[in-house]
Design a protein around this motif. Structure first.
Motif, PDB file in Angstrom:
ATOM      1  N   GLU A  73      40.666  39.044  40.666  1.00  0.00           N
ATOM      2  CA  GLU A  73      40.697  39.056  39.201  1.00  0.00           C
ATOM      3  C   GLU A  73      40.497  40.469  38.653  1.00  0.00           C
ATOM      4  N   ALA A  74      39.749  41.298  39.395  1.00  0.00           N
ATOM      5  CA  ALA A  74      39.512  42.672  38.960  1.00  0.00           C
ATOM      6  C   ALA A  74      40.736  43.567  39.150  1.00  0.00           C
ATOM      7  N   GLY A  75      41.783  43.030  39.767  1.00  0.00           N
ATOM      8  CA  GLY A  75      43.025  43.770  39.888  1.00  0.00           C
ATOM      9  C   GLY A  75      43.284  44.409  41.232  1.00  0.00           C
ATOM     10  N   HIS A  76      42.395  44.203  42.193  1.00  0.00           N
ATOM     11  CA  HIS A  76      42.618  44.772  43.519  1.00  0.00           C
ATOM     12  C   HIS A  76      43.740  44.018  44.233  1.00  0.00           C
ATOM     13  N   GLU A  77      44.526  44.745  45.008  1.00  0.00           N
ATOM     14  CA  GLU A  77      45.590  44.132  45.801  1.00  0.00           C
ATOM     15  C   GLU A  77      44.984  43.569  47.085  1.00  0.00           C
ATOM     16  N   ILE A  78      45.093  42.263  47.264  1.00  0.00           N
ATOM     17  CA  ILE A  78      44.555  41.625  48.472  1.00  0.00           C
ATOM     18  C   ILE A  78      45.644  41.676  49.540  1.00  0.00           C
TER      19      ILE A  78
END
Length: 308
Positions: A21-26
């Motif tokens: 949700e914080a925008g990091h690419e998983i």
């Protein structure tokens, strides 16, 4: 950042969700392989694995992260960072060194107290008054790395490992988001752990789960709450067809005396070596967990009954 997430149980799910949700690419989610669960003992994915599948994240479930092929695949992800939350495997140096900024772990205690596998259960069982969550940089030593951030919480009088777990998981998820933002910005401050106060939260052993009624009531109470809901402290009670195994899931200490294991009234007040515990929640084998009142309607435990 481009990150890999390594986690397995329910405790880790809020952290994975918060990072996404914080925008990091998983880039990839790693979890323990599917294991037998439920009455049918069918193979089922871990909670983190199931969450990852539901949200379209790539998943790997290696038997061992020491496998050279797994190390090669991990390095090939070209990660900025890796985040570990209760993964359940030791990471070797080649894995720890692969991400550009390093590997970071969310741990459920105030380090260096309760390094290891079962920090939440051990804190309750030891009658700690507070615990917390911390984010640390991972090193090859067991939970020995420097701490970036942490938050402490009070352990309440009727706290169980389950209730503490449920409070810490979302706190840890938000702490992890803040820590990763600091890492990305190059502003993370890392504090070495003190050399004094080191304790180890060893994995819960099967022999620890059976209640010894000769122990003082305070010790019995802590064991019941510290092992609730899983794996659950247990005893036996007389049934129509022989002893019935009963998990004890919540209790409190009361001022009463009797023979260890003896029911002192009809309401699950059980004598210990010193004092007594009032059982507030219990579960018969193969049945749902119930508050004491409902449990006793289906399975009376009259005064003078001997448990264990």
């Amino acid at each position: 950042m481009r990150i890999a997430f390594l986690g397995t149980p329910d405790f880790a799910v809020p952290s994975l969700a918060a990072l996404a949700e914080a925008g990091h690419e998983i880039a990839c989610v790693y979890s323990q392989p599917p294991a037998p669960r439920g009455r049918g003992q069918t193979l089922q994915p871990s909670p983190v694995h199931a969450f990852a599948l539901a949200h379209g994240f790539p998943v790997r479930t290696p038997v061992s992260m020491k496998d050279p092929a797994e190390i090669e695949a991990f390095v090939a992800l070209n990660l900025d960072a890796a985040v570990v939350v209760a993964f359940g495997q030791i990471l070797v140096a080649a894995v720890l060194d692969a991400p550009r900024l390093g590997c970071f772990n969310l741990h459920g205690s105030l380090l260096p107290r309760w390094r290891g596998a079962a920090p939440i259960q051990r804190a309750v069982m030891a009658a700690d008054r507070q615990t917390g969550v911390q984010v640390m940089r991972m090193t090859e030593g067991l939970d020995e790395g420097p701490v970036l951030m942490g938050e402490s919480v009070r352990i309440d009088a009727l706290e169980t490992a389950g209730s503490l777990h449920d409070r810490l998981a979302p706190i840890g998820a938000q702490l992890l988001v803040r820590a990763m933002a600091a890492v990305e910005a190059g502003k993370a401050q890392e504090t070495p752990q003190p050399e004094e106060g080191v304790t180890y939260a060893k994995k819960i052993r099967r022999k620890e789960t059976r209640i010894d009624w000769t122990q003082p009531a305070a010790e019995v109470d802590r064991r019941i709450r510290g092992l609730s809901p899983f794996p659950g402290a247990w005893t036996t009670a007389p049934g129509e067809k022989g002893p019935v195994r009963v998990k004890l899931l919540l209790s409190r200490v009361e001022d009463a005396d009797g023979q260890p294991g003896e029911a002192l009234d009809d309401g699950l007040l059980i004598a210990c070596g010193q004092g007594a515990v009032r059982i507030l929640r219990a579960q018969r084998e193969g049945r749902a967990a119930q508050d004491a009142e409902a449990f006793l309607r289906g399975f009376p435990v009259p005064a003078k009954t001997r448990l264990g």
